[in-house]
Structure formats: C-alpha cells, structure tokens
Design a protein around this motif. Structure first.
Motif, PDB file in Angstrom:
ATOM      1  N   GLY A 178       3.563  14.224   1.378  1.00 38.40           N
ATOM      2  CA  GLY A 178       4.377  13.251   2.116  1.00 38.40           C
ATOM      3  C   GLY A 178       3.522  12.104   2.607  1.00 38.40           C
ATOM      4  O   GLY A 178       2.343  12.109   2.642  1.00 38.40           O
ATOM      5  N   TYR A 179       4.207  11.213   2.955  1.00 35.99           N
ATOM      6  CA  TYR A 179       3.661   9.752   3.549  1.00 35.99           C
ATOM      7  C   TYR A 179       4.469   9.346   4.890  1.00 35.99           C
ATOM      8  O   TYR A 179       5.885   9.274   4.814  1.00 35.99           O
ATOM      9  N   LYS A 180       3.562   9.095   6.156  1.00 36.11           N
ATOM     10  CA  LYS A 180       4.455   8.656   7.076  1.00 36.11           C
ATOM     11  C   LYS A 180       3.879   7.507   7.734  1.00 36.11           C
ATOM     12  O   LYS A 180       2.778   7.374   7.944  1.00 36.11           O
ATOM     13  N   ASN A 240       0.667  -1.279  -0.056  1.00 41.74           N
ATOM     14  CA  ASN A 240       0.008   0.010   0.008  1.00 41.74           C
ATOM     15  C   ASN A 240       0.862   1.210  -0.093  1.00 41.74           C
ATOM     16  O   ASN A 240       0.320   2.253  -0.644  1.00 41.74           O
ATOM     17  N   VAL A 241       2.007   1.272   0.517  1.00 41.59           N
ATOM     18  CA  VAL A 241       2.928   2.426   0.840  1.00 41.59           C
ATOM     19  C   VAL A 241       3.498   2.655  -0.683  1.00 41.59           C
ATOM     20  O   VAL A 241       3.626   3.793  -1.122  1.00 41.59           O
ATOM     21  N   LEU A 242       3.811   1.371  -1.250  1.00 38.03           N
ATOM     22  CA  LEU A 242       4.534   1.529  -2.714  1.00 38.03           C
ATOM     23  C   LEU A 242       3.205   2.199  -3.564  1.00 38.03           C
ATOM     24  O   LEU A 242       3.820   2.842  -4.509  1.00 38.03           O
ATOM     25  N   VAL A 243       1.934   1.927  -3.339  1.00 42.35           N
ATOM     26  CA  VAL A 243       1.201   2.261  -4.196  1.00 42.35           C
ATOM     27  C   VAL A 243       1.151   3.851  -4.023  1.00 42.35           C
ATOM     28  O   VAL A 243       0.915   4.559  -4.996  1.00 42.35           O
ATOM     29  N   TRP A 244       1.255   4.272  -2.889  1.00 43.95           N
ATOM     30  CA  TRP A 244       1.277   5.878  -2.731  1.00 43.95           C
ATOM     31  C   TRP A 244       2.534   6.642  -3.371  1.00 43.95           C
ATOM     32  O   TRP A 244       2.521   7.587  -4.193  1.00 43.95           O
ATOM     33  N   THR A 292      11.849   1.267  -6.013  1.00 39.30           N
ATOM     34  CA  THR A 292      11.410   2.542  -6.570  1.00 39.30           C
ATOM     35  C   THR A 292      12.544   3.326  -7.040  1.00 39.30           C
ATOM     36  O   THR A 292      12.060   4.377  -7.599  1.00 39.30           O
ATOM     37  N   LYS A 293      13.722   2.896  -7.149  1.00 38.52           N
ATOM     38  CA  LYS A 293      14.763   3.697  -7.407  1.00 38.52           C
ATOM     39  C   LYS A 293      14.884   4.980  -6.785  1.00 38.52           C
ATOM     40  O   LYS A 293      14.916   5.951  -7.431  1.00 38.52           O
ATOM     41  N   LYS A 294      14.842   4.822  -5.601  1.00 37.04           N
ATOM     42  CA  LYS A 294      14.883   6.075  -4.508  1.00 37.04           C
ATOM     43  C   LYS A 294      16.071   5.811  -3.434  1.00 37.04           C
ATOM     44  O   LYS A 294      16.064   4.628  -3.010  1.00 37.04           O
TER      45      LYS A 294
END
Length: 434
Positions: A227-229, A203-207, A251-253
C-alpha cells in the motif's frame, strides 16, 4: 443467475442423496460448460480457474438465495420419515425457515465419505485460499465445542448481488459501514493546484499505476510495505477532498471518505470492531480510503491519565496497524500538519502541502468556474485574481452568488462590480476584512 446453473447444483445434490438413500433412481453427476456461458458467475469461475469442488461450494452458498425450499424439500423426498442425516449438515436460521448449508454440507456434496477428497476440499476454507483472500466466502462461527466445519457457508453480500442479480451496488454510509463514496462531475483537467503540489500528487498516481508491476515482475513483494500512505494538509477549501475524488475518477477506483464520528465509539472495543468491518470490506476492493480531518484521531497524544486515555491510544494503534497493512492507497487529510503527531507522520510515504492558490491559479480558477455565457471582455479576471486572495471553494461560492445576482438584475454577463460585490460578501461571511 441462469436457471441452468441453478439446476446444475440441484442435480449435484440430488446425485449425492440418491446414493445415500439407496434409491434405485438413475441420476448422473451433472455437467455444465462454464466456458461457454456469459453469466457473471461463469465469468468468475473461468477468470479464477475454479475447480469443480470450488464451484459446487460456491453454488451451495448461493442456493438459499435463489431456491429457499430446495434443500428442505429434497431431504424430505429421499428421507420421508424424517431420518436424521448428520452427514448432510445444515442448520436452521432465525428468520429463514429453510436449511442453510454448512461446511459439512459442502464436504458431503463434494466428496461424500472419501477421506482424501474431503481433506483436499476442506482447503477451500483455508486463509490461503482465494475465497478468504478476496473475502468471497467463509465459514461462520460454530458454537463452542462443535466442529469448525459445522459453521454456515457465508457468501459475501457483494458476491450474492453479483452472481444472483448480475451487478454490485455500492455500499451506503451506515453505522455498520462508516464511509461514503466520494464522487465528482469534474474531470482531472479541472484540477487547479500549485505546480509543486500537483507534481507530488502525480507521484502518487505513478505508484498507483506501476506498483503492482514492481511487486510482481521484479520480486519486490515482501521487501517493501504494501500500500501507499499519504497525508494532505492545507487550509479548508484548497482542494484536498476534490483531489482525492479526482484521483479515484482518473484511475477508475472508488474513493470512500471515512466518517470518524461513526468509527469512534465511547464503548470499549467498539471502535476496533467498526474499523475492522471497514477494512475487511475494503480489502481486495482496490478502494482509495480517505480520512478527512484526520487530526481527530491522529492528533498529538497526551500522557495516559486514566482508562479512557489508555483505550484511546489503543484505538489509534489499532487503526495505524490496519492502515499499514492495507494494500491500497490511504489518504489522511488535515488542515494543519502540526496537528498530526510526529510519531505518525514518519509512517507516510508522502506528505503533500496544499497551499492557497496563487495569482496564476486564481486566474485559472475564475476562468474555469464562471460560465462562458456570463463572460465579457469588460470582466478583468487578472486584476481580480491579483487583488483578492481566495480559495477554490470560495470562488465556487462567489461565482454562484454573482451569477444569481446577474440573473436577478436581468444582466446578460457578469460585471467587475457584481463579482467584487460577491467577493466582499464572501469575505464578510469568513470574518475577513473587506
């Protein structure tokens, strides 16, 4: 940086000084087709649709790094008697012996004494400009009582590296940068988690994949928090740090783990300074920030008994403020959810529990970590997975010891006995009953 681009800014400076000095030298304002150049600087110019005045300001800030004596020499050339020329601006450095261009230098080269043009060009130093938004270039602080525009042109070190050398090196853990880059040789398919945990991580990857689309294409910017916490909690060794590392790789980050021991200072005000430096660096970098053992700073608060408690609470409040305003992903990890103050948990969009691996997960982990060369049909991994409750981190240690033992005994494969012996050794190390 190509010599043609360096010559471009040099000729622009010469053009302006010829006019100011009254020289009869014929110099035309230079031209350069950045669209036909493949340097990193030209790519940046085209990608961000920079105008001529913005290009000149950027190149002026680079000039001391590629041609240290140029500004000093050219001023001497056109003003040989050392005539004071305040319109040009510029200051001397502490160690650097050449002239460091200032905002005054930039406005003079771009617009001379054209009042309207100067008012337009000065917008390059506004907070709304891309130079500020992406932390590319800023004006240094001017001494009290002196014009703000007399501050030095300060180009971010990463952009100096990019424009001058063609690439950016990763920042290293230091007192000034209290974070280290998390890297792993593993791939996303190597991650083994309980199904409900993996679903929450996805779900975080979806964000991460769709949030920018939601903000820009559906007019949600300003309506939802940036952002997302997320909070990861679970016992040591269950994969919190590995998951953060793999999320970045997938995600290449870049993922940076914050060293809270370097962030938190005993000196009043230093913690805020350390945190500001970190978040300013992370701003617009699209990094994932990972706060390991977050209960060190987000633990349950006690009443304010003295000045130390008061400033400790201020530090936490400051960190929360910076985390909430950060536009990227922030992960806080703790061994126990109960260690984190409930006043903080409501600020998370997601709280994910990392449980100890079950039988199926342990069986999969054994299969992934034991090298194929050491496998044998006699090795009963299903029984071992059922009988011995271990975490992924423990399995790594056990496999390493078991394989070394097999090699020392000149054995081609692992036996159940060797593997169980390694498990028992790990239990003793952890203080568990064998």
């Amino acid at each position: 940086m190509k010599i043609e681009i360096i010559n471009y800014i040099k000729e622009a400076v010469r053009y302006r000084l010829v006019q100011a000095s009254g020289s009869d030298e014929e110099v035309n304002f230079p031209e350069f087709d950045f669209a036909k150049d493949n340097s990193e600087f030209s790519k940046f110019v085209i990608e961000n649709k920079l105008q001529i005045f913005e290009i000149l300001i950027l190149l002026l800030s680079i000039l001391p790094h590629v041609s240290p004596g140029f500004l000093t020499n050219i001023l001497s050339e056109y003003f040989p008697n050392g005539s004071d020329f305040p319109e040009f601006g510029g200051v001397k450095g502490t160690n650097y012996r050449g002239i460091i261009p200032t905002g005054e230098t930039a406005l003079y080269i771009v617009a001379d004494d054209n009042f309207m043009a100067r008012n337009f060009a000065i917008k390059a130093f506004d907070e709304s400009h891309i130079f500020h938004k992406k932390s590319i270039l800023s004006l240094g602080s001017a001494p009290e009582g002196e014009p703000k525009i007399s501050g030095k042109l300060l180009l971010d070190n990463e952009y100096i590296e990019l424009f001058v050398y063609g690439s950016i090196s990763k920042p290293k853990l230091s007192q000034d940068f209290p974070a280290e880059l998390l890297e792993t040789s593993m791939e996303w398919g190597d991650l083994v988690l309980q199904k409900k945990t993996l679903n929450e991580v996805n779900n975080v990857l979806v964000w991460m994949e769709h949030n920018n689309t939601l903000l820009t294409d559906f007019n949600m910017e300003g309506k939802i928090n940036p952002g997302y916490k997320v909070m990861f909690f679970g016992a040591p060794g269950v994969g919190k740090t590995l998951t953060a590392s793999l999320m970045g790789k997938h995600t290449k980050k870049d993922v940076y783990r914050i060293d809270l021991s370097l962030v938190i200072s005993k000196y009043i005000g230093e913690t805020e300074k350390n945190l500001s430096q970190l978040f300013n660096k992370a701003k617009n970098k699209d990094w994932i920030l990972f706060f390991d053992e977050a209960d060190a700073i987000f633990g349950k608060r006690t009443g304010v008994r003295d000045a130390h408690d008061k400033y400790a609470n201020q530090e936490v409040s400051f960190l929360l403020q910076r985390i909430e305003s950060h536009s990227g992903l922030v992960i806080l990890a703790s061994n126990y959810r109960s260690n984190i103050d409930k006043a903080f948990t409501r600020r998370f969009q997601s709280i994910i529990e990392f449980e100890n691996p079950g039988v199926d997960e342990r069986r999969e982990l054994w299969g992934k970590y034991i090298p194929k060369a050491f496998m044998s049909k006699a090795l009963d991994l299903h029984r071992i997975a059922e009988e011995y409750e271990v975490t992924g981190a423990s399995i790594v240690n056990i496999v390493q010891y078991a394989c070394l033992t097999a090699l020392a005994n000149k054995e081609d494969t692992l036996s159940n006995a060797t593997l169980i012996q390694a498990i028992q050794r790990e239990f003793i190390k952890e203080g568990r009953m064998v």
